[in-house]
Scaffold this motif. Structure first.
Motif, PDB file in Angstrom:
ATOM      1  N   ARG A 136       9.887  37.850  34.329  1.00 29.87           N
ATOM      2  CA  ARG A 136      10.629  37.383  33.155  1.00 29.87           C
ATOM      3  C   ARG A 136      11.497  38.527  32.655  1.00 29.87           C
ATOM      4  O   ARG A 136      11.060  39.357  31.858  1.00 29.87           O
ATOM      5  CB  ARG A 136       9.646  36.933  32.072  1.00 29.87           C
ATOM      6  N   SER A 168      14.059  32.744  24.326  1.00 32.17           N
ATOM      7  CA  SER A 168      15.276  32.198  23.750  1.00 32.17           C
ATOM      8  C   SER A 168      15.018  31.708  22.330  1.00 32.17           C
ATOM      9  O   SER A 168      13.886  31.670  21.851  1.00 32.17           O
ATOM     10  CB  SER A 168      15.780  31.037  24.609  1.00 32.17           C
ATOM     11  N   ARG A 181      11.735  32.020  30.252  1.00 33.00           N
ATOM     12  CA  ARG A 181      12.334  31.641  31.534  1.00 33.00           C
ATOM     13  C   ARG A 181      11.846  32.620  32.611  1.00 33.00           C
ATOM     14  O   ARG A 181      12.118  33.814  32.540  1.00 33.00           O
ATOM     15  CB  ARG A 181      13.861  31.662  31.429  1.00 33.00           C
ATOM     16  N   HIS A 227      11.349  33.605  36.813  1.00 27.64           N
ATOM     17  CA  HIS A 227      11.904  33.463  38.157  1.00 27.64           C
ATOM     18  C   HIS A 227      10.789  33.801  39.141  1.00 27.64           C
ATOM     19  O   HIS A 227      10.205  34.889  39.077  1.00 27.64           O
ATOM     20  CB  HIS A 227      13.084  34.405  38.354  1.00 27.64           C
ATOM     21  N   GLU A 248      11.939  28.295  39.741  1.00 28.95           N
ATOM     22  CA  GLU A 248      12.124  28.693  38.345  1.00 28.95           C
ATOM     23  C   GLU A 248      11.123  27.948  37.471  1.00 28.95           C
ATOM     24  O   GLU A 248      10.835  26.768  37.702  1.00 28.95           O
ATOM     25  CB  GLU A 248      13.546  28.397  37.882  1.00 28.95           C
ATOM     26  N   ARG A 278       9.711  27.417  33.289  1.00 24.25           N
ATOM     27  CA  ARG A 278       9.860  27.631  31.859  1.00 24.25           C
ATOM     28  C   ARG A 278       8.514  27.415  31.178  1.00 24.25           C
ATOM     29  O   ARG A 278       7.843  26.412  31.426  1.00 24.25           O
ATOM     30  CB  ARG A 278      10.899  26.676  31.260  1.00 24.25           C
TER      31      ARG A 278
END
Length: 279
Positions: free
Chosen positions: A66, A71, A77, A79, A93, A95
């Motif tokens: 991360r 946000s 988010r 990866h 990906e 979340r």
């Protein structure tokens, strides 16, 4: 060891050899000076990198990072990359949604077909969607975290509870199945069917000592995995430090069950790089 070096070193431990640098460099970069991020969840504990180690099977790089702060919508988010020697690298990906977030349902509903609604109607009232993963190969995965006052065994499929909880008890060294968790359910909506996993982050509460690491290695070995790899990842996450007092590395575990076959498919544990303040 710095956090920026962790992906490359983990790739080497997974046996990727000459592939290790390319696989690691394809991930978003991490700041050498920081290992923590705002907006902690049970999975990461505020870390910027989480390793997975599973069974059955050989050594695999299973890493999610991360690089960015949370946000304004309270969304992490991540990866991810999964790679093994001689196999095609898979990237995905994820979340993670903090708290009850309406965006989580909207996101899940938008990427899953009509198999999502019946399962959400069954488990959604007893918790919240906390995880949404988009994987172009295996298909989307949705994770629900149950409320702490919920009797989870009465909600999930009886076979899932019966097959998964003895293994989770073994990893913890006590009957975690008799506790309030925290518990989670994940569903992978793949092209060939839906696979479900029962998970808990109660493992993060266990003291980080030799016994915890040895239980993990034995757990992975007993399920047909590589226990020595699990121990090596533990040492990597701890920066090769011997003293683990005050540190939380082992964060969560899950067991996936093939309900049609009536057997365990995979088991996985998650290790987080300790936050900067813990190191």
């Amino acid at each position: 060891m710095t956090v920026a070096e962790a992906p490359f070193l983990a790739a080497l431990l997974a046996g990727l050899g000459a592939q290790a640098r390319a696989v690691a460099d394809a991930l978003p970069g991490l700041d050498d000076g920081e290992t923590e991020r705002d907006g902690r969840t049970c999975l990461d504990g505020g870390s910027a990198a989480v390793f997975g180690v599973g069974a059955p099977g050989g050594r695999v790089l299973d890493l999610q990072v991360r690089p960015d702060p949370v946000s304004t919508l309270n969304v992490q988010r991540w990866h991810g990359v999964t790679a093994a020697k001689g196999e095609t690298t898979r990237r995905w990906e994820r979340r993670l949604y903090l708290g009850h977030n309406a965006e989580a349902f909207t996101h899940a509903e938008s990427i899953v077909d009509d198999r999502f609604a019946p399962l959400h109607a069954r488990v959604g009232p007893f918790g919240r969607i906390y995880s949404v993963t988009e994987d172009p190969v295996l298909g989307p995965e949705i994770g629900w975290q149950f409320d702490r006052d919920v009797r989870v065994r009465d909600i999930v499929d009886p076979a899932l509870w019966r097959l998964a909880t003895p293994l989770l008890d073994d990893l913890h060294g006590f009957a975690v199945s008799r506790t309030a968790g925290p518990w989670s359910l994940a569903a992978r909506f793949g092209p060939s069917g839906v696979r479900v996993s029962l998970g808990t982050s109660r493992w993060a509460y266990s003291v980080e000592d030799q016994a915890k690491r040895r239980r993990l290695a034995h757990w992975i070995d007993s399920l047909g995995g590589d226990g020595r790899h699990a121990e090596a990842l533990y040492q990597l996450a701890n920066g090769y430090r011997g003293d683990t007092r005050g540190v939380r590395i082992g964060r969560a575990a899950e067991v996936e069950v093939d309900l049609e076959a009536g057997q365990v498919a995979t088991a996985r544990a998650y290790l987080a790089l300790p936050r900067k303040e813990d190191r």
